[in-house]
Design an enzyme around this catalytic site. Sequence first.
Site, short mmCIF file in Angstrom:
data_model
loop_
_atom_site.label_atom_id
_atom_site.label_comp_id
_atom_site.label_asym_id
_atom_site.label_seq_id
_atom_site.Cartn_x
_atom_site.Cartn_y
_atom_site.Cartn_z
N VAL A 190 -5.34 7.19 5.44
CA VAL A 190 -4.12 7.00 5.63
C VAL A 190 -2.66 6.93 4.55
CG1 VAL A 190 -4.85 5.01 6.94
CG2 VAL A 190 -3.60 4.59 5.41
N GLN A 216 -9.89 9.61 7.42
CA GLN A 216 -9.73 7.93 7.88
C GLN A 216 -8.89 7.37 6.71
OE1 GLN A 216 -14.29 5.91 8.66
NE2 GLN A 216 -14.65 7.50 6.74
N HIS A 274 -7.07 7.89 11.60
CA HIS A 274 -6.72 6.51 12.21
C HIS A 274 -5.37 6.19 11.32
CE1 HIS A 274 -11.06 5.26 10.74
NE2 HIS A 274 -10.61 5.45 11.76
N CYS A 279 10.04 1.10 22.05
CA CYS A 279 10.48 1.77 22.77
C CYS A 279 9.18 2.77 22.20
CB CYS A 279 12.10 2.54 22.41
SG CYS A 279 11.86 2.52 20.70
N CYS A 310 13.82 -0.98 14.24
CA CYS A 310 13.62 0.59 15.48
C CYS A 310 15.28 0.99 15.10
CB CYS A 310 13.32 0.90 16.28
SG CYS A 310 13.66 1.92 17.14
N SER A 326 -18.20 4.58 3.64
CA SER A 326 -18.82 3.61 3.66
C SER A 326 -20.13 4.23 4.87
CB SER A 326 -19.13 2.19 3.38
OG SER A 326 -17.56 1.91 4.78
N GLY A 348 -17.45 10.18 0.61
CA GLY A 348 -16.48 9.14 -0.27
C GLY A 348 -16.50 7.81 1.18
N ARG A 406 0.88 -0.99 0.41
CA ARG A 406 0.05 0.29 0.06
C ARG A 406 0.98 1.36 -0.11
NH1 ARG A 406 -4.48 -0.83 4.71
NH2 ARG A 406 -4.82 0.97 3.65
N CYS A 413 16.28 1.42 19.36
CA CYS A 413 16.58 -0.07 20.16
C CYS A 413 16.91 -1.06 19.07
CB CYS A 413 15.20 0.20 21.13
SG CYS A 413 13.93 -0.50 20.32
#
Length: 241
Positions: free
Chosen positions: A103, A101, A119, A130, A147, A189, A187, A70, A150
């Site tokens: 991303v 909503q 979201h 961390c 990460c 639902s 747009g 994605r 860490c």
Amino acid sequence: MDDLEQRAARLIAQARRVAVLTGAGVSAESGIPTFRGMGGLWRGRDPLSLATPEAFAADPALVWDFYNWRRRIVREAAPNPAHRALAELAQRVPHLTLITQNVDRLHQRAGSRDVLELHGNLDEVRCTRCGVTSDRANEELPSLPHCDSCGALVRPGVVWFGESLPPGIFEAAEAAVQSAEVFLVVGTSAVVYPAAGLVGTARGGRAAVIEINLEPTPVSGVVDIGLYGKAGEIVPRLVSA
Ligand code: BV8
Ligand code: ZN
């Protein structure tokens, strides 16, 4: 422009406070598949089952393959006229709050600022140990990213089903909807909560609710004006009127 659109355009032109809620349908014309639109399946899996903490715990590599896929689609996509018209509307309305909503951050790439991302987003990743969040926009991540500080596994910076929304964001969205004179629902639902609950919030306030979608949704019966067609065609007409 038919008389319903003219009524909607007039309400928007007269409004001082406008709230907007967008869903995957506003990015569909940019080539971003919606959850249902992904042909409903990705590698034979239901995307809704992959967007969960359980799926990530069970098979982080599979879930990262889904999100890296994605992220690639979003990187290659561009904002469409609906994103651009909403960015322009913010220049004309004294107070506009854009709640999404989605991303994909296409609103931001179209010039919208202060977007309330209910979201999360695909650019950011968060460390599972961390908690450090880093913006990895435009990067091709490895199949199991770790990460930098860490070394633990990082996760996509999105809100999965069963997870609570980032603190403060939904409250800000509710406040904007409560004080809005016009609430545009574009747009979506309207099946995912608590986002879809904002329509009920608007109806409890003074806002005229205008729905823009390809087809009727579970909230179509309670909106004031329903405009059915492509967001990339309807939204620019409402804004330029
Ligand atoms: C929470 C990020 C609790 C991840 C997403 C049973 C009943 C009611 C609720 C629940 C239930 N069981 C569970 C719940 C709660 C659950 C929920 O609502 N589930 C639904 C499926 C029933 N909600 C949650 O889990 C939320 N958290 O409730 O926490 C809690 C509280 C306190 C403490 C701990 C826990 C979290 C929800 C967030 C999930 N994450 N996204 C990722 O993207 O991978 S949601 C994700 O799916 C999208 O963001 C989107 O919002 C949603 C739906 O996706 P799509 O269908 O693709 O998009 P959309 O809905 O927008 O539909 C597309 C629309 O566009 C269609 O209407 C179509 O007609 C239209 N369209 C298409 N093309 C166009 C168009 N319109 C105009 N023009 C076009 N060209
Ligand atoms: Zn870390």
